[in-house]
Write an enzyme that holds these catalytic residues in place. Structure first.
Site, mmCIF file in Angstrom:
data_model
loop_
_atom_site.group_PDB
_atom_site.id
_atom_site.type_symbol
_atom_site.label_atom_id
_atom_site.label_comp_id
_atom_site.label_asym_id
_atom_site.label_seq_id
_atom_site.Cartn_x
_atom_site.Cartn_y
_atom_site.Cartn_z
ATOM 1 N N ASN A 163 0.793 -1.240 0.000
ATOM 2 C CA ASN A 163 0.000 0.000 0.000
ATOM 3 C C ASN A 163 0.820 1.283 0.000
ATOM 4 O OD1 ASN A 163 0.701 -0.690 2.642
ATOM 5 N ND2 ASN A 163 -1.042 0.380 3.511
ATOM 6 N N GLU A 259 3.499 -5.112 12.483
ATOM 7 C CA GLU A 259 2.528 -4.007 12.326
ATOM 8 C C GLU A 259 1.423 -4.550 11.444
ATOM 9 O OE1 GLU A 259 2.400 -0.942 13.534
ATOM 10 O OE2 GLU A 259 4.257 -1.150 14.655
ATOM 11 N N CYS A 295 -3.338 1.073 6.853
ATOM 12 C CA CYS A 295 -3.685 0.324 8.064
ATOM 13 C C CYS A 295 -4.434 1.181 9.057
ATOM 14 C CB CYS A 295 -2.411 -0.193 8.702
ATOM 15 S SG CYS A 295 -1.247 1.133 9.033
ATOM 16 N N GLU A 471 6.564 1.452 16.031
ATOM 17 C CA GLU A 471 7.417 1.892 14.922
ATOM 18 C C GLU A 471 7.427 3.412 14.836
ATOM 19 O OE1 GLU A 471 7.798 -0.589 11.634
ATOM 20 O OE2 GLU A 471 8.146 -2.017 13.229
HETATM 21 P P1 NAD Z 1 0.283 -9.243 3.394
HETATM 22 O O1 NAD Z 1 0.298 -9.668 4.806
HETATM 23 O O2 NAD Z 1 -0.401 -10.088 2.401
HETATM 24 O O3 NAD Z 1 1.787 -9.062 2.838
HETATM 25 C C1 NAD Z 1 2.753 -8.295 3.529
HETATM 26 C C2 NAD Z 1 4.138 -8.822 3.181
HETATM 27 O O4 NAD Z 1 4.275 -10.133 3.746
HETATM 28 C C3 NAD Z 1 4.366 -8.983 1.678
HETATM 29 O O5 NAD Z 1 5.702 -8.658 1.386
HETATM 30 C C4 NAD Z 1 4.076 -10.461 1.449
HETATM 31 O O6 NAD Z 1 4.701 -11.004 0.305
HETATM 32 C C5 NAD Z 1 4.624 -11.072 2.724
HETATM 33 N N1 NAD Z 1 4.029 -12.365 3.055
HETATM 34 C C6 NAD Z 1 2.816 -12.835 2.707
HETATM 35 N N2 NAD Z 1 2.622 -14.060 3.236
HETATM 36 C C7 NAD Z 1 3.742 -14.376 3.929
HETATM 37 C C8 NAD Z 1 4.151 -15.488 4.717
HETATM 38 N N3 NAD Z 1 3.371 -16.558 4.872
HETATM 39 N N4 NAD Z 1 5.360 -15.451 5.318
HETATM 40 C C9 NAD Z 1 6.157 -14.363 5.194
HETATM 41 N N5 NAD Z 1 5.832 -13.283 4.439
HETATM 42 C C10 NAD Z 1 4.638 -13.286 3.821
HETATM 43 O O7 NAD Z 1 -0.305 -7.759 3.409
HETATM 44 P P2 NAD Z 1 -0.754 -6.879 2.177
HETATM 45 O O8 NAD Z 1 -2.002 -7.458 1.617
HETATM 46 O O9 NAD Z 1 0.398 -6.603 1.288
HETATM 47 O O10 NAD Z 1 -1.091 -5.507 2.970
HETATM 48 C C11 NAD Z 1 -2.308 -5.277 3.594
HETATM 49 C C12 NAD Z 1 -2.258 -5.598 5.084
HETATM 50 O O11 NAD Z 1 -1.180 -4.909 5.701
HETATM 51 C C13 NAD Z 1 -3.519 -5.102 5.796
HETATM 52 O O12 NAD Z 1 -3.942 -6.081 6.703
HETATM 53 C C14 NAD Z 1 -3.042 -3.855 6.518
HETATM 54 O O13 NAD Z 1 -3.795 -3.504 7.654
HETATM 55 C C15 NAD Z 1 -1.644 -4.225 6.874
HETATM 56 N N6 NAD Z 1 -0.840 -3.018 7.117
HETATM 57 C C16 NAD Z 1 -0.495 -2.707 8.405
HETATM 58 C C17 NAD Z 1 0.227 -1.540 8.658
HETATM 59 C C18 NAD Z 1 0.599 -1.123 10.060
HETATM 60 O O14 NAD Z 1 1.462 -0.252 10.208
HETATM 61 N N7 NAD Z 1 0.002 -1.685 11.100
HETATM 62 C C19 NAD Z 1 0.586 -0.708 7.601
HETATM 63 C C20 NAD Z 1 0.220 -1.055 6.305
HETATM 64 C C21 NAD Z 1 -0.489 -2.225 6.068
#
Ligand code: NAD
Length: 492
Positions: A163, A259, A295, A471
């Site tokens: 995002n 996060e 998020c 963070e």
């Molecule tokens: P995601 O969890 O699908 O992916 C995040 C990262 O993790 C990517 O690089 C992905 O390739 C990797 N990943 C996916 N599965 C994995 C696994 N099994 N093991 C290790 N790595 C893995 O998230 P997304 O769809 O890219 O982003 C959206 C999510 O991120 C939402 O839930 C959002 O709330 C969260 N988010 C949180 C924050 C925060 O600061 N709290 C900020 C931005 C986004």
């Protein structure tokens, strides 16, 4: 990619063509499966990249271990200087990086310029904190000295989502680097381009191998979590991925920062400045920045009964007025969702809410947009109870669910009734109420008469299943260090 597509992609990216994986200070073509990267707003193909393979990962870890020792030995001033040079170079490429992100993740170019500013600001912030990697002395008895130093962990991996591609790439390598670690960055497989460009721009400022950028999906993320040469993993991502990271890192006892997601509530009280609260609710959605895919975006609007109709009318009118369009246009107020999965998921939530009897006060499934981009209008959902799916699950899109409340205790039950607790926003002019609610709301960040804004140095993170750790603050940098206690017994 066929020749004509490759030429079009190159033109779209301003003549830049990604060179593959950045491993140990050099570019390699990547040994994994091929992946097409395309623009979610235009459908245009931008690049074809081979995922990093297990061998690429091993090489990156081996190079990082050597480079980390040289980097730590530079000391606080040397590390700070290099990071500040990186900031200056990245700022000089602001337009280019913003354009890459606008194309890759579908968000408007103005918002993506803001992301370049945020990412470089956070890198600059951590560049200024290198001398805070310090310890303490412990009172002792005669002739003995006991002190604690903080040491870097070694090789740290950062897994980031789709995002805010550049913002997270820049900001999330900064804290572990400032503390003296090497970093392996894995951008989202959906939006990897600006992280690769960042490596080209700043890679030579650091010892070869100190930073590697490996692209790929969940398999690569899982391999990173399991790798014994990596000491810590910091994930920005979804709750299920957070669980996978914890499980995947268990055998090697990875230090872990998470996060994760939210279902953030904005509460409008009876005594609120209602117009300001309506404006806050709209701002809190981050529509122009990420189409609600942040998020911290507001996704539940809890309105006191006295203002319910006025707030719904005000938010609906503002949503209807949002101009969707080409992310590259300066006029665009909201872009496309970043991926097909996000588009399908968001539309699925709206369709199920509608089928379950919800009223769609603005937006809905019909965008009125030509073409096949992943556009979803800002959507306001009313007439649902707090137990409805749309009121409980993270949509991560431009969808706001409105709930009505009369009694403060009942409202708190709704706000706190989920396993998530990232952010919350309260709108009231009563200081006692503000203090009471900030104490009782279960969230990592609570705004009063404000929403969505982050402030430099202010810890950001979630409670409950929204994450582990904080963070954008000193705590983030120290999370990538370990305490070492030393006792010295002097002869006399
Ligand atoms: P995601 O969890 O699908 O992916 C995040 C990262 O993790 C990517 O690089 C992905 O390739 C990797 N990943 C996916 N599965 C994995 C696994 N099994 N093991 C290790 N790595 C893995 O998230 P997304 O769809 O890219 O982003 C959206 C999510 O991120 C939402 O839930 C959002 O709330 C969260 N988010 C949180 C924050 C925060 O600061 N709290 C900020 C931005 C986004």
């Amino acid at each position: 990619m066929p020749e004509d597509h490759a030429q079009q992609a190159k033109e779209a990216l301003g003549g830049w063509v990604p060179r593959g994986q950045f491993v140990g200070g050099a570019w390699t073509s990547g040994g994994g499966a091929l992946r097409e990267i395309s623009s979610p707003a235009h459908g245009q193909r931008l690049a074809t990249l081979a995922d990093a393979s297990a061998e690429d990962l091993s090489q990156a870890v081996a190079a990082a271990r050597g480079a980390q020792r040289d980097w730590a030995a530079l000391g606080p001033l040397g590390r700070s200087r290099a990071l500040k040079q990186a900031v200056a170079r990245l700022k000089a490429h602001e337009d280019e990086l913003a354009r890459i992100d606008a194309l890759d993740c579908g968000n408007p170019i103005k918002g993506m310029r803001f992301d370049v500013t945020l990412g470089t600001t956070l890198m600059d912030f951590f560049a200024g904190l290198t001398s805070e990697v310090k310890g303490e002395t412990i009172p002792q008895v005669g002739g003995k000295l006991t002190y604690v130093t903080r040491e870097p962990l070694g090789v740290v991996a950062r897994l980031v989502p789709f995002n805010h591609p550049f913002m997270f790439a820049a900001a999330k390598i900064a804290a572990p680097l400032a503390a003296g670690n090497a970093v392996i960055l894995k951008p989202s497989e959906e939006t990897p381009l600006s992280a690769l460009r960042m490596a080209e721009i700043i890679g030579d400022l650091f010892p070869a191998g100190l930073i590697s950028v490996l692209t790929g999906g969940a398999d690569l993320g899982a391999a990173i979590c399991a790798h014994p040469g990596i000491a810590a993993v910091g994930l920005i991502g979804s709750v299920p991925t957070g669980r996978a990271v914890l499980k995947g890192g268990a055998d090697t006892l990875k230090r872990t920062q998470l996060e994760l997601g939210g279902k953030n509530a904005l509460v409008i009280c009876e005594d609120a400045d209602v117009d300001a609260a309506i404006a806050g609710a709209i701002k809190g959605m981050n529509l122009g920045w990420t189409a609600g895919q942040s998020c911290g975006s507001t996704s539940r609007l809890l309105v006191h009964d006295a203002h319910f109709d006025r707030v719904v009318a005000g938010v609906a009118a503002a949503f209807d007025a949002v101009r969707l369009g080409d992310p590259l246009s300066e006029e665009t107020e909201m872009g496309a969702l970043s991926t097909r999965a996000q588009y399908d998921k968001t539309r699925g939530f709206i369709a199920r809410a509608e089928r379950a009897g919800a009223r769609i006060a603005a937006g809905g499934l019909d965008t009125g947009m030509p073409g096949e981009g992943f556009f979803v209008r800002p959507t306001l959902i009313c007439d649902v109870g707090p137990d409805a799916e749309i009121a409980r699950d993270e949509v991560f899109g431009p969808v706001l669910t409105v709930l009505r409340w009369r009694d403060e205790a009942e409202m708190l039950d709704i706000v706190n009734g989920l396993d998530l607790g990232l952010t919350a926003s309260i709108w009231t002019r009563d200081l006692d109420r503000a203090l009471r609610l900030t104490r009782r709301i279960e969230a990592g960040y609570v705004w009063v008469n404000d929403a969505s804004d982050h402030y430099l140095g202010a810890p950001f993170g979630g409670v409950k299943q929204s994450g582990l750790g904080r963070e954008e603050c000193l705590e983030e940098m120290l999370a990538y260090t370990e305490a070492k206690t030393v006792t010295i017994v002097a002869g006399g």
